[in-house]
Design a protein around this motif. Structure first.
Motif, PDB file in Angstrom:
ATOM      1  N   ASP A   8       0.722  -6.076 -66.866  1.00  0.00           N
ATOM      2  CA  ASP A   8       1.292  -7.362 -67.260  1.00  0.00           C
ATOM      3  C   ASP A   8       0.474  -7.908 -68.430  1.00  0.00           C
ATOM      4  O   ASP A   8      -0.682  -8.281 -68.265  1.00  0.00           O
ATOM      5  CB  ASP A   8       1.242  -8.317 -66.062  1.00  0.00           C
ATOM      6  CG  ASP A   8       1.951  -9.632 -66.294  1.00  0.00           C
ATOM      7  OD1 ASP A   8       2.150 -10.001 -67.468  1.00  0.00           O
ATOM      8  OD2 ASP A   8       2.280 -10.284 -65.300  1.00  0.00           O
ATOM      9  N   ARG A  47       0.124  -6.209 -61.971  1.00  0.00           N
ATOM     10  CA  ARG A  47       1.077  -6.902 -61.099  1.00  0.00           C
ATOM     11  C   ARG A  47       1.667  -5.889 -60.128  1.00  0.00           C
ATOM     12  O   ARG A  47       1.961  -4.765 -60.482  1.00  0.00           O
ATOM     13  CB  ARG A  47       2.209  -7.505 -61.923  1.00  0.00           C
ATOM     14  CG  ARG A  47       3.266  -8.169 -61.058  1.00  0.00           C
ATOM     15  CD  ARG A  47       4.477  -8.553 -61.871  1.00  0.00           C
ATOM     16  NE  ARG A  47       4.124  -9.539 -62.866  1.00  0.00           N
ATOM     17  CZ  ARG A  47       4.838 -10.623 -63.111  1.00  0.00           C
ATOM     18  NH1 ARG A  47       5.929 -10.875 -62.426  1.00  0.00           N
ATOM     19  NH2 ARG A  47       4.467 -11.458 -64.040  1.00  0.00           N
ATOM     20  N   ARG A  79      -0.629 -10.689 -58.539  1.00  0.00           N
ATOM     21  CA  ARG A  79      -1.119 -10.273 -59.855  1.00  0.00           C
ATOM     22  C   ARG A  79      -2.568 -10.711 -59.994  1.00  0.00           C
ATOM     23  O   ARG A  79      -2.962 -11.782 -59.531  1.00  0.00           O
ATOM     24  CB  ARG A  79      -0.259 -10.935 -60.935  1.00  0.00           C
ATOM     25  CG  ARG A  79      -0.842 -10.821 -62.324  1.00  0.00           C
ATOM     26  CD  ARG A  79      -0.001 -11.457 -63.380  1.00  0.00           C
ATOM     27  NE  ARG A  79       0.267 -12.857 -63.082  1.00  0.00           N
ATOM     28  CZ  ARG A  79       1.339 -13.493 -63.495  1.00  0.00           C
ATOM     29  NH1 ARG A  79       2.262 -12.893 -64.194  1.00  0.00           N
ATOM     30  NH2 ARG A  79       1.506 -14.763 -63.223  1.00  0.00           N
TER      31      ARG A  79
END
Length: 159
Positions: A89, A125, A135
């Protein structure tokens, strides 16, 4: 013959329904650290039907010597990994903070203290089978006061 036509029509029109993607595009979560600075509640929407580009917005708080209302906004991109439920992410965010929880559109006074932070992020994540997500991210804070190494942890629900 009518039964055959009915069966073929049913198969043709229901076939796309069986192949639809089950990727959930919305997340609502609580984040400690991260873009909200201390704690925040956030909504995130993936803009594509597959993991990819997304946008987020939240409301939170930060407190050092005084209480600040924070509004984190940002974009992120989910990069797939070998694990279909795990993602890298990466994102860019901005957090607006204003002292004493005054609303951002209220008239400012001389004593108002507010600041804007730029917050890039990179993290991992994970989506779970129960439509939950978590996350952990490295989210350094860059603002008028300097550079602060920071981390964030999020947990929430996907829908």
């Amino acid at each position: 013959m009518k039964l055959l036509i009915f069966t073929l029509t049913l198969i043709l029109f229901t076939q796309p329904g069986f192949s639809q993607n089950h990727f959930k595009r919305n997340d609502i979560y609580i984040e400690t650290g991260g873009n909200g600075l201390f704690i925040s509640a956030n909504y995130e929407r993936q803009l594509t039907k597959e993991p990819g580009l997304g946008v987020r917005m939240g409301i939170g708080m930060y407190s050092e010597n005084t209480f600040y209302l924070t509004v984190p906004i940002g974009i992120n991109y989910l990069f797939t990994t070998n694990n279909p439920k795990g993602f890298i992410d990466a994102g860019l965010g901005t957090t607006f903070a204003r002292e004493n929880a005054k609303l951002f559109w209220e008239k400012k006074t001389i004593q108002d203290d507010h600041f804007v932070s730029f917050i890039p992020s990179i993290g991992y994540r994970r989506h779970t089978t129960q439509n939950m997500m978590w996350r952990i991210s490295c989210t350094p804070v860059i603002n008028q006061y300097g550079f602060v190494p920071w981390i964030g942890f999020s947990v929430g629900k996907r829908f």
